[in-house]
Design a protein around this motif. Structure first.
Motif, short mmCIF file in Angstrom:
data_model
loop_
_atom_site.label_atom_id
_atom_site.label_comp_id
_atom_site.label_asym_id
_atom_site.label_seq_id
_atom_site.Cartn_x
_atom_site.Cartn_y
_atom_site.Cartn_z
N GLU A 8 -14.91 12.84 -13.86
CA GLU A 8 -15.33 11.56 -13.32
C GLU A 8 -14.40 10.40 -13.66
O GLU A 8 -14.65 9.25 -13.31
CB GLU A 8 -16.74 11.21 -13.82
CG GLU A 8 -16.84 10.87 -15.30
CD GLU A 8 -16.88 12.07 -16.22
OE1 GLU A 8 -16.97 11.88 -17.43
OE2 GLU A 8 -16.82 13.22 -15.72
N VAL A 9 -13.28 10.68 -14.34
CA VAL A 9 -12.44 9.61 -14.88
C VAL A 9 -11.84 8.75 -13.78
O VAL A 9 -11.78 7.51 -13.90
CB VAL A 9 -11.34 10.22 -15.78
CG1 VAL A 9 -10.52 9.10 -16.41
CG2 VAL A 9 -11.95 11.09 -16.86
N ALA A 10 -11.38 9.34 -12.69
CA ALA A 10 -10.78 8.55 -11.61
C ALA A 10 -11.83 7.64 -10.97
O ALA A 10 -11.54 6.48 -10.65
CB ALA A 10 -10.16 9.47 -10.57
N LEU A 11 -13.04 8.16 -10.79
CA LEU A 11 -14.10 7.31 -10.25
C LEU A 11 -14.38 6.15 -11.21
O LEU A 11 -14.60 5.01 -10.77
CB LEU A 11 -15.37 8.13 -10.02
CG LEU A 11 -16.57 7.36 -9.48
CD1 LEU A 11 -16.27 6.77 -8.11
CD2 LEU A 11 -17.81 8.25 -9.42
N LEU A 12 -14.37 6.43 -12.49
CA LEU A 12 -14.53 5.37 -13.48
C LEU A 12 -13.45 4.30 -13.31
O LEU A 12 -13.73 3.10 -13.40
CB LEU A 12 -14.48 5.95 -14.89
CG LEU A 12 -14.57 4.94 -16.03
CD1 LEU A 12 -15.97 4.37 -16.14
CD2 LEU A 12 -14.16 5.57 -17.35
N GLY A 13 -12.21 4.74 -13.05
CA GLY A 13 -11.13 3.78 -12.85
C GLY A 13 -11.39 2.86 -11.68
O GLY A 13 -11.16 1.65 -11.76
N ALA A 14 -11.89 3.42 -10.56
CA ALA A 14 -12.17 2.59 -9.39
C ALA A 14 -13.27 1.59 -9.69
O ALA A 14 -13.17 0.40 -9.33
CB ALA A 14 -12.56 3.48 -8.21
N VAL A 15 -14.35 2.04 -10.34
CA VAL A 15 -15.45 1.13 -10.67
C VAL A 15 -14.98 0.07 -11.67
O VAL A 15 -15.35 -1.11 -11.57
CB VAL A 15 -16.65 1.92 -11.23
CG1 VAL A 15 -17.78 0.97 -11.61
CG2 VAL A 15 -17.15 2.93 -10.20
N HIS A 56 0.83 -1.21 0.00
CA HIS A 56 0.00 0.00 0.00
C HIS A 56 0.86 1.26 0.00
O HIS A 56 0.52 2.25 -0.66
CB HIS A 56 -0.95 0.01 1.20
CG HIS A 56 -2.17 -0.83 1.00
ND1 HIS A 56 -2.21 -2.18 1.27
CD2 HIS A 56 -3.39 -0.51 0.51
CE1 HIS A 56 -3.41 -2.65 0.99
NE2 HIS A 56 -4.15 -1.66 0.52
N ALA A 57 1.96 1.21 0.73
CA ALA A 57 2.87 2.36 0.71
C ALA A 57 3.47 2.55 -0.67
O ALA A 57 3.58 3.68 -1.18
CB ALA A 57 3.97 2.17 1.75
N SER A 58 3.85 1.43 -1.30
CA SER A 58 4.43 1.54 -2.64
C SER A 58 3.41 1.99 -3.67
O SER A 58 3.78 2.56 -4.71
CB SER A 58 5.03 0.19 -3.05
OG SER A 58 4.02 -0.78 -3.27
N PHE A 106 1.62 1.28 -13.64
CA PHE A 106 0.80 1.23 -14.85
C PHE A 106 -0.35 2.24 -14.77
O PHE A 106 -0.74 2.82 -15.77
CB PHE A 106 0.23 -0.18 -15.04
CG PHE A 106 1.19 -1.15 -15.67
CD1 PHE A 106 1.24 -1.30 -17.05
CD2 PHE A 106 2.04 -1.91 -14.90
CE1 PHE A 106 2.13 -2.19 -17.64
CE2 PHE A 106 2.93 -2.81 -15.47
CZ PHE A 106 2.98 -2.95 -16.85
N VAL A 107 -0.89 2.45 -13.59
CA VAL A 107 -2.04 3.35 -13.42
C VAL A 107 -1.67 4.79 -13.74
O VAL A 107 -2.47 5.53 -14.31
CB VAL A 107 -2.60 3.21 -11.99
CG1 VAL A 107 -3.67 4.28 -11.71
CG2 VAL A 107 -3.19 1.82 -11.79
N LEU A 167 -8.27 1.49 -7.45
CA LEU A 167 -7.97 0.82 -8.71
C LEU A 167 -6.69 0.00 -8.60
O LEU A 167 -6.62 -1.13 -9.10
CB LEU A 167 -7.84 1.86 -9.83
CG LEU A 167 -7.35 1.35 -11.19
CD1 LEU A 167 -8.26 0.27 -11.74
CD2 LEU A 167 -7.23 2.51 -12.17
N CYS A 168 -5.68 0.56 -7.94
CA CYS A 168 -4.43 -0.20 -7.74
C CYS A 168 -4.69 -1.47 -6.94
O CYS A 168 -4.13 -2.54 -7.26
CB CYS A 168 -3.40 0.68 -7.02
SG CYS A 168 -2.79 2.07 -7.98
N ARG A 169 -5.52 -1.39 -5.92
CA ARG A 169 -5.85 -2.57 -5.12
C ARG A 169 -6.54 -3.63 -5.97
O ARG A 169 -6.25 -4.83 -5.87
CB ARG A 169 -6.75 -2.18 -3.94
CG ARG A 169 -6.03 -1.50 -2.79
CD ARG A 169 -7.03 -0.91 -1.79
NE ARG A 169 -8.02 -1.88 -1.39
CZ ARG A 169 -7.89 -2.75 -0.38
NH1 ARG A 169 -6.77 -2.75 0.34
NH2 ARG A 169 -8.85 -3.59 -0.07
N SER A 170 -7.48 -3.19 -6.81
CA SER A 170 -8.18 -4.14 -7.67
C SER A 170 -7.21 -4.80 -8.64
O SER A 170 -7.27 -6.01 -8.88
CB SER A 170 -9.30 -3.43 -8.44
OG SER A 170 -10.29 -2.93 -7.58
#
Length: 692
Positions: free
Chosen positions: A156-163, A13-15, A140-141, A111-114
């Motif tokens: 809204e693009v970042a929210l789109l990334g999370a979804v 998570h830190a990285s 990559f993100v 998004l990174c977690r997913s």
């Protein structure tokens, strides 16, 4: 010694936080310097979202401004709802942008977690050699500067990334779940796919392949039922949205689609529209999928890695939808007339999908042994390093664009708010798709381009047809409801700003990189040339106000399209019988009317209203036009067996309205009246049916 799992997770998570927060700081820092400390927004559209969010927080969801009614013009259904808590928590004015920035960073970390969950080895041969990919996944993100510009823009693009990340994880879970749990996981994947579409409509290009992927992994459950669970939420969302639009605005499509899609423009031919789509595709390919990724050759690394993922048995059910979604959404975006502008923000979802597919490809390749892992590492380094040369340019563009919005839109809002405090006016401002002005000034507004929505009136459709059609809708408003101030780009609003406005102020910026023009002008409005609402000419049985889209729709009016029916407008004194008999005002004062050009050999037609005060029998058709050369018209009531009457119209003096009268021997409600231009171009402004 192996680290404990929780320590590895904490380190991961830190990285992940370091590149995400570092990229955010790299964009926001210079922009804050350029704006003088005001929270930066590189697009005025950000403030449109803020307006929808404020309205939702105040109890008016899906409205741009409380009191304006339902609007389908927001580019995202759910993003304003995600911002609304920030407004309630005290992030007001431009500082709602800070909440949007925090939301964006949280969304990107999610998004990174997913992505990490998708990349984690599932055991077996090659697991050790591919473990490193999950650690570089956050790179990559944020690897593509053009995409980062949109990630941190406040849109809204970042929210789109999370979804997007969560939807992919749900598809993977549906694939791996035991039969007893698989239906629930399939439905979960379907709901997240629908949420994708609610975040950005062109995400349908990804939602559909994801549903097919879920069905492909159905196993013993059956493909049809699995496909239904994965696709019905999206279908229901689209159906409900279309039904709401139809009921509340009269349009099945959203205002953004009506206003921006090339298919909505009635004037170009299909071939001309196709050429524009090809131009958009070429620009998006070269600028977003080539230059932004490092150039013609290095840009091929991402799709190549994505292809590896698509061929891999473990990753193909998410990789294939990602590749189809990336290129499919780009094709949909090419239908947007503004696709090439606003720093290619419409290409951001495609870039995100390609990056995720590439990360999956690197993991799939690395899993095949040490040598393959070395190749995967080399390709990953190339994919991540190739776009890096664009960071300086994109960060600078972000800062300059933010300064443009602050220097123009925010400044106009400040000046209008100051005028309102001093004089009590303006009470309502007319603008064109400008979000900061009403949001920051607190002054109610009408969006002449229609994206803001106003009480179900078809401003979006009218703005496509032409500025005079927008004026026709304003004419329908009560005089006390009409805007008393304009804040417009003069070049966009010829025939409105120069005819109905008096210039009183202007804001001009230097170094413009994002605004539609370097000067936005403030006008005081003068609507004296408009007819009072509800005005009706004596002796009228029925009438069609040409280019008034509400009236045209009510009469089933048809104009020659494509390459005909262009909207025009004029303000002229009365003519015809010289006493205002043509509806131009009995005092001879100039009166506005909009109309359409009917080229020679083409026709217009309408249906006599069912509520027309007429019994079957004779009537007089009165046609308003203006000055010009001789023309000939063919007029027919299509039910009448008497055929078409030819009407010769001599040359008419310029500078006033002129009326053409044609006797009709047999007319009834529901009849179709056709008016053909037999000689010359007919400038058709208004049609009345009069008692003989």
């Amino acid at each position: 010694m192996r680290r404990a799992p929780w320590i590895r997770l904490l380190l991961w998570h830190a990285s992940a936080a370091i590149p995400v927060l570092g990229a955010a700081a790299a964009f926001y820092g210079p922009a804050l310097e350029r704006t003088g400390g005001a929270w930066p927004a590189p697009l005025d559209d950000v403030y449109i979202h803020f307006g929808f969010a404020r309205a939702a927080a105040l109890g008016h969801p899906f409205s741009w401004i409380p009191g304006n009614g339902y609007s389908s013009g927001g580019t995202s259904l759910i993003y304003p709802l995600a911002l609304a808590p920030g407004y309630l928590l005290g992030f007001r004015g431009a500082w709602l942008g800070l909440f949007a920035a925090l939301l964006a960073c949280a969304a990107l970390l999610d998004l990174c977690r997913s992505l990490r969950r998708l990349l984690e080895p599932r055991g077996g041969a090659g697991a050790a050699s591919s473990r490193w990919v999950a650690w570089v996944a956050p790179l990559f993100v944020v690897a593509v500067p053009l995409l980062d510009w949109s990630w941190f823009s406040g849109m809204e693009v970042a929210l789109l990334g999370a979804v997007l990340g969560r939807a992919l994880v749900a598809v993977r879970r549906a694939e791996l779940a035991p039969p007893a749990r698989r239906p629930a996981e399939q439905l979960r994947a379907g709901l997240l796919a629908a949420l994708l579409v609610a975040t950005r409509p062109e995400a349908i290009a990804l939602a559909a392949p994801l549903a097919v992927a879920v069905a492909h992994a159905a196993g013993s459950l059956g493909a049809a039922a699995s496909l239904a669970r994965a696709s019905l939420p999206t279908a229901l969302l689209l159906g409900a949205h279309a039904a709401a639009n139809r009921a509340l605005t009269g349009e099945w499509g959203a205002a953004g689609a009506v206003r921006k899609l090339l298919l909505s423009n009635p004037y170009p031919t299909p071939l001309e529209k196709a050429v524009e789509v090809i131009k958009n595709l070429a620009a998006l390919r070269v600028q977003a999928l080539e230059s932004a990724l490092g150039g013609p050759w290095l840009s091929l690394v991402l799709p190549a890695l994505g292809a590896v993922a698509a061929l891999d048995r473990r990753s193909r059910r998410v990789a294939v939808p990602l590749l189809l979604g990336a290129y499919g959404s780009l094709l949909l975006v090419a239908l947007n007339a503004t696709a090439r502008y606003q720093n290619l923000r419409y290409a951001a979802p495609s870039l995100a999908m390609l990056l995720l597919a590439a990360a999956l490809g690197a993991e799939a390749l690395a899993r095949r042994g040490r040598l393959a892992a070395g190749v995967a590492a080399a390709l990953a380094v190339a994919a991540l390093a190739a776009p890096s040369g664009g960071f300086a340019r994109q960060i600078d563009h972000f800062a300059r664009a933010s300064a443009n919005i602050a220097g123009q839109h925010v400044e106009v809002a400040r000046r209008l708010a100051a005028r309102a405090r001093q004089t009590g006016a303006p009470r309502r401002v007319l603008l064109g798709d400008a979000g900061a002005i009403p949001y920051l000034s607190g002054i109610p507004a009408i969006d002449g381009l229609g994206l803001g929505g106003y009480r179900g009136m078809p401003f979006a459709r009218a703005s496509v047809h032409g500025v005079p059609a927008v004026v026709e809708l304003i004419e329908r408003l009560d005089p006390a409801e009409r805007p008393d101030v304009f804040a417009l780009y003069p070049s966009w609003w010829g025939g409105l700003a120069d005819v109905f406005g008096r210039r009183v102020d202007a804001v001009k910026i230097d170094d413009n990189v994002i605004c539609a023009a370097d000067e936005k002008v403030i006008y005081e409005a003068d609507w004296s040339a408009l007819a009072p609402p509800g005005e009706r000419r004596a002796g009228v049985i029925d009438e069609v106000d040409i280019a008034d889209l509400v009236d045209e729709r009510a009469h089933g009016y048809a104009f020659p399209s494509p390459r005909g029916g262009w909207v025009i407008g004029a303000v002229l004194p009365g003519g015809g019988d010289g006493a205002g008999g043509d509806g131009a005002g009995g005092d001879g004062a100039p009166r506005f009317d909009a109309g359409r050009l009917i080229p020679e050999g083409r026709e217009q037609s309408f249906t006599v209203g069912a509520a027309a005060a007429i019994a079957r029998g004779p009537a007089v058709l009165a046609l308003r036009t203006d000055g010009g050369g001789p023309i000939a018209l063919g007029v027919a009531a299509l039910r009448d067996a008497g055929g078409e009457a030819r009407v010769e119209v001599p040359e008419r003096p310029a500078g006033r309205w002129f009326e053409i009268r044609v006797p009709l021997r047999d007319v009834a409600p529901g009849d179709r009246i056709r008016i053909r231009s037999l000689l010359g171009t007919f400038r058709s402004f208004h049609v009345w049916l009069l008692r003989p």
